[in-house]
Design a protein around this motif. Structure first.
Motif, PDB file in Angstrom:
ATOM      1  N   PHE A 262       0.956  -1.361  -0.317  1.00 20.43           N
ATOM      2  CA  PHE A 262       0.178  -0.032  -0.371  1.00 20.43           C
ATOM      3  C   PHE A 262       0.903   1.125   0.024  1.00 20.43           C
ATOM      4  O   PHE A 262       0.560   2.597  -0.612  1.00 20.43           O
ATOM      5  CB  PHE A 262      -0.696  -0.019   0.838  1.00 20.43           C
ATOM      6  N   ALA A 263       1.981   1.243   0.442  1.00 24.38           N
ATOM      7  CA  ALA A 263       3.086   2.313   0.637  1.00 24.38           C
ATOM      8  C   ALA A 263       3.558   2.712  -0.305  1.00 24.38           C
ATOM      9  O   ALA A 263       3.515   3.882  -0.895  1.00 24.38           O
ATOM     10  CB  ALA A 263       4.073   2.078   1.944  1.00 24.38           C
ATOM     11  N   THR A 264       3.566   2.062  -1.395  1.00 25.29           N
ATOM     12  CA  THR A 264       4.578   2.025  -2.715  1.00 25.29           C
ATOM     13  C   THR A 264       3.688   1.860  -3.885  1.00 25.29           C
ATOM     14  O   THR A 264       3.817   2.323  -4.834  1.00 25.29           O
ATOM     15  CB  THR A 264       5.581   1.161  -2.850  1.00 25.29           C
ATOM     16  N   ASN A 265       1.694   1.901  -3.413  1.00 18.87           N
ATOM     17  CA  ASN A 265       0.780   1.460  -4.314  1.00 18.87           C
ATOM     18  C   ASN A 265       1.622   0.533  -5.181  1.00 18.87           C
ATOM     19  O   ASN A 265       0.777   0.053  -6.529  1.00 18.87           O
ATOM     20  CB  ASN A 265       1.225   2.959  -4.761  1.00 18.87           C
ATOM     21  N   THR A 266       1.850  -0.659  -5.306  1.00 19.74           N
ATOM     22  CA  THR A 266       2.203  -1.146  -6.164  1.00 19.74           C
ATOM     23  C   THR A 266       1.719  -2.839  -5.784  1.00 19.74           C
ATOM     24  O   THR A 266       1.126  -2.905  -4.390  1.00 19.74           O
ATOM     25  CB  THR A 266       3.891  -2.347  -5.782  1.00 19.74           C
ATOM     26  N   LEU A 267       1.004  -3.344  -7.143  1.00 20.84           N
ATOM     27  CA  LEU A 267      -0.267  -4.227  -7.530  1.00 20.84           C
ATOM     28  C   LEU A 267      -1.204  -4.234  -5.889  1.00 20.84           C
ATOM     29  O   LEU A 267      -1.921  -5.094  -4.968  1.00 20.84           O
ATOM     30  CB  LEU A 267       0.076  -5.725  -6.516  1.00 20.84           C
ATOM     31  N   VAL A 268      -1.829  -2.735  -5.913  1.00 19.17           N
ATOM     32  CA  VAL A 268      -2.895  -2.262  -5.343  1.00 19.17           C
ATOM     33  C   VAL A 268      -4.661  -2.329  -6.287  1.00 19.17           C
ATOM     34  O   VAL A 268      -4.073  -1.717  -7.086  1.00 19.17           O
ATOM     35  CB  VAL A 268      -2.583  -0.914  -4.220  1.00 19.17           C
ATOM     36  N   SER A 269      -5.114  -3.155  -5.668  1.00 17.01           N
ATOM     37  CA  SER A 269      -6.258  -2.394  -5.823  1.00 17.01           C
ATOM     38  C   SER A 269      -7.505  -2.171  -5.460  1.00 17.01           C
ATOM     39  O   SER A 269      -7.174  -2.082  -4.003  1.00 17.01           O
ATOM     40  CB  SER A 269      -6.958  -3.769  -6.790  1.00 17.01           C
ATOM     41  N   ALA A 270      -8.551  -1.951  -6.080  1.00 13.46           N
ATOM     42  CA  ALA A 270      -9.660  -0.850  -4.833  1.00 13.46           C
ATOM     43  C   ALA A 270     -10.546  -2.000  -4.709  1.00 13.46           C
ATOM     44  O   ALA A 270     -11.485  -1.610  -3.594  1.00 13.46           O
ATOM     45  CB  ALA A 270     -10.295   0.673  -5.383  1.00 13.46           C
ATOM     46  N   SER A 271     -11.168  -3.165  -5.142  1.00 16.81           N
ATOM     47  CA  SER A 271     -11.730  -4.338  -5.269  1.00 16.81           C
ATOM     48  C   SER A 271     -10.868  -5.199  -5.815  1.00 16.81           C
ATOM     49  O   SER A 271     -10.609  -5.367  -6.379  1.00 16.81           O
ATOM     50  CB  SER A 271     -13.195  -3.930  -6.383  1.00 16.81           C
ATOM     51  N   VAL A 272     -12.032  -6.678  -5.168  1.00 17.20           N
ATOM     52  CA  VAL A 272     -11.442  -7.739  -5.848  1.00 17.20           C
ATOM     53  C   VAL A 272     -11.980  -7.531  -7.607  1.00 17.20           C
ATOM     54  O   VAL A 272     -11.102  -8.272  -7.844  1.00 17.20           O
ATOM     55  CB  VAL A 272     -12.560  -9.061  -5.290  1.00 17.20           C
ATOM     56  N   ALA A 273     -12.440  -7.550  -8.124  1.00 21.37           N
ATOM     57  CA  ALA A 273     -12.824  -6.909  -9.418  1.00 21.37           C
ATOM     58  C   ALA A 273     -12.528  -6.164  -9.982  1.00 21.37           C
ATOM     59  O   ALA A 273     -11.730  -7.420 -10.946  1.00 21.37           O
ATOM     60  CB  ALA A 273     -14.380  -6.757  -9.613  1.00 21.37           C
ATOM     61  N   GLU A 274     -11.529  -5.398  -9.404  1.00 18.90           N
ATOM     62  CA  GLU A 274     -10.741  -4.904 -10.335  1.00 18.90           C
ATOM     63  C   GLU A 274      -9.003  -5.431  -9.973  1.00 18.90           C
ATOM     64  O   GLU A 274      -8.326  -5.919 -11.370  1.00 18.90           O
ATOM     65  CB  GLU A 274     -10.346  -3.521  -9.578  1.00 18.90           C
ATOM     66  N   ALA A 275      -8.639  -6.324  -9.090  1.00 16.56           N
ATOM     67  CA  ALA A 275      -8.080  -6.988  -8.932  1.00 16.56           C
ATOM     68  C   ALA A 275      -7.986  -8.479  -9.845  1.00 16.56           C
ATOM     69  O   ALA A 275      -6.688  -8.781 -10.783  1.00 16.56           O
ATOM     70  CB  ALA A 275      -7.479  -7.841  -7.410  1.00 16.56           C
ATOM     71  N   ALA A 276      -8.886  -8.920  -9.657  1.00 12.87           N
ATOM     72  CA  ALA A 276      -9.634 -10.549 -10.681  1.00 12.87           C
ATOM     73  C   ALA A 276      -9.397  -9.498 -12.284  1.00 12.87           C
ATOM     74  O   ALA A 276      -8.817 -10.304 -13.241  1.00 12.87           O
ATOM     75  CB  ALA A 276     -10.315 -11.129 -10.947  1.00 12.87           C
ATOM     76  N   SER A 277      -8.907  -8.696 -13.016  1.00 11.11           N
ATOM     77  CA  SER A 277      -9.515  -7.859 -14.275  1.00 11.11           C
ATOM     78  C   SER A 277      -8.190  -7.053 -14.104  1.00 11.11           C
ATOM     79  O   SER A 277      -7.573  -7.302 -15.704  1.00 11.11           O
ATOM     80  CB  SER A 277     -10.141  -7.322 -13.955  1.00 11.11           C
ATOM     81  N   ALA A 278      -7.425  -7.150 -13.483  1.00 17.11           N
ATOM     82  CA  ALA A 278      -6.323  -6.222 -14.222  1.00 17.11           C
ATOM     83  C   ALA A 278      -4.728  -7.565 -14.252  1.00 17.11           C
ATOM     84  O   ALA A 278      -5.030  -8.744 -14.294  1.00 17.11           O
ATOM     85  CB  ALA A 278      -5.114  -5.914 -12.112  1.00 17.11           C
ATOM     86  N   GLU A 279      -3.811  -6.824 -15.139  1.00 23.04           N
ATOM     87  CA  GLU A 279      -2.876  -7.861 -16.047  1.00 23.04           C
ATOM     88  C   GLU A 279      -1.500  -7.772 -14.960  1.00 23.04           C
ATOM     89  O   GLU A 279      -0.880  -8.024 -15.496  1.00 23.04           O
ATOM     90  CB  GLU A 279      -2.688  -7.713 -17.043  1.00 23.04           C
ATOM     91  N   ALA A 280      -1.301  -7.641 -13.436  1.00 23.05           N
ATOM     92  CA  ALA A 280      -0.747  -7.706 -11.992  1.00 23.05           C
ATOM     93  C   ALA A 280       0.168  -8.498 -12.437  1.00 23.05           C
ATOM     94  O   ALA A 280       1.610  -9.364 -12.381  1.00 23.05           O
ATOM     95  CB  ALA A 280      -1.193  -7.239 -10.886  1.00 23.05           C
ATOM     96  N   CYS A 281      -0.585 -10.403 -12.387  1.00 21.54           N
ATOM     97  CA  CYS A 281       0.161 -11.741 -12.242  1.00 21.54           C
ATOM     98  C   CYS A 281       0.201 -12.216 -13.858  1.00 21.54           C
ATOM     99  O   CYS A 281      -0.154 -11.438 -14.854  1.00 21.54           O
ATOM    100  CB  CYS A 281      -1.043 -12.613 -11.753  1.00 21.54           C
ATOM    101  N   TRP A 282       1.514 -12.382 -13.702  1.00 19.68           N
ATOM    102  CA  TRP A 282       2.239 -13.066 -15.483  1.00 19.68           C
ATOM    103  C   TRP A 282       1.762 -14.440 -15.351  1.00 19.68           C
ATOM    104  O   TRP A 282       1.505 -15.163 -14.928  1.00 19.68           O
ATOM    105  CB  TRP A 282       3.622 -12.245 -15.442  1.00 19.68           C
ATOM    106  N   PRO A 283       1.224 -14.911 -16.569  1.00 19.93           N
ATOM    107  CA  PRO A 283       1.314 -15.915 -17.260  1.00 19.93           C
ATOM    108  C   PRO A 283       2.646 -16.836 -16.208  1.00 19.93           C
ATOM    109  O   PRO A 283       3.867 -16.370 -17.166  1.00 19.93           O
ATOM    110  CB  PRO A 283       1.081 -16.478 -18.774  1.00 19.93           C
ATOM    111  N   CYS A 284       2.616 -18.034 -15.986  1.00 16.23           N
ATOM    112  CA  CYS A 284       3.719 -19.317 -16.191  1.00 16.23           C
ATOM    113  C   CYS A 284       4.058 -19.802 -17.027  1.00 16.23           C
ATOM    114  O   CYS A 284       3.393 -19.849 -18.573  1.00 16.23           O
ATOM    115  CB  CYS A 284       2.975 -20.381 -15.227  1.00 16.23           C
TER     116      CYS A 284
END
Length: 128
Positions: free
Chosen positions: A106-128
């Motif tokens: 949270f302090a650096t605003n790294t991988l922070v989303s305001a909702s689960v829906a936003e987090a689920a749709s974000a492309e913050a995670c990379w495919p294996c």
């Protein structure tokens, strides 16, 4: 944990109405003298006294209003935190088949989303 209650039926201060009231099992309390029992957020487990993050390695810090808020998540997790909805705080895992080498912060605003829906749709995670 217990919270100090010192109000009468009408909500005003009443010295003779002071009592210690136990917190419900789905809540926690930071300081029984100066704060109230708080409902347990989605991403934590509470026992009526304390709060422990559901995700090992998550960090929760004291914030305004006698609440604990998620501040960091371990690698493989995004941090979900909305200032308007503190009960939804949690560390949200990357979807199956994806990863991230860092965790939400949270302090650096790294991988922070305001909702689960936003987090689920974000492309913050990379495919294996």
């Amino acid at each position: 944990g217990h919270e100090l209650v010192n109000t009468g039926v009408d909500g005003s201060f009443a010295q003779d109405a002071q009592q210690c009231r136990p917190c419900d099992l789905d809540s926690y309390i930071l300081d029984p003298v100066s704060s109230r029992c708080q409902l347990c957020p989605t991403g934590a487990e509470c026992d009526g006294s304390s709060l422990v993050g559901s995700v090992s390695g998550s960090v929760w810090e004291a914030a305004a209003g006698g609440r604990l808020r998620v501040s960091r998540c371990p690698p493989g997790h995004q941090l979900v935190r909305s200032e308007a909805l503190p009960l939804l705080d949690q560390c949200f895992p990357c979807p199956p088949g994806s990863y991230t080498l860092v965790g939400g912060d949270f302090a650096t605003n790294t991988l922070v989303s305001a909702s689960v829906a936003e987090a689920a749709s974000a492309e913050a995670c990379w495919p294996c």
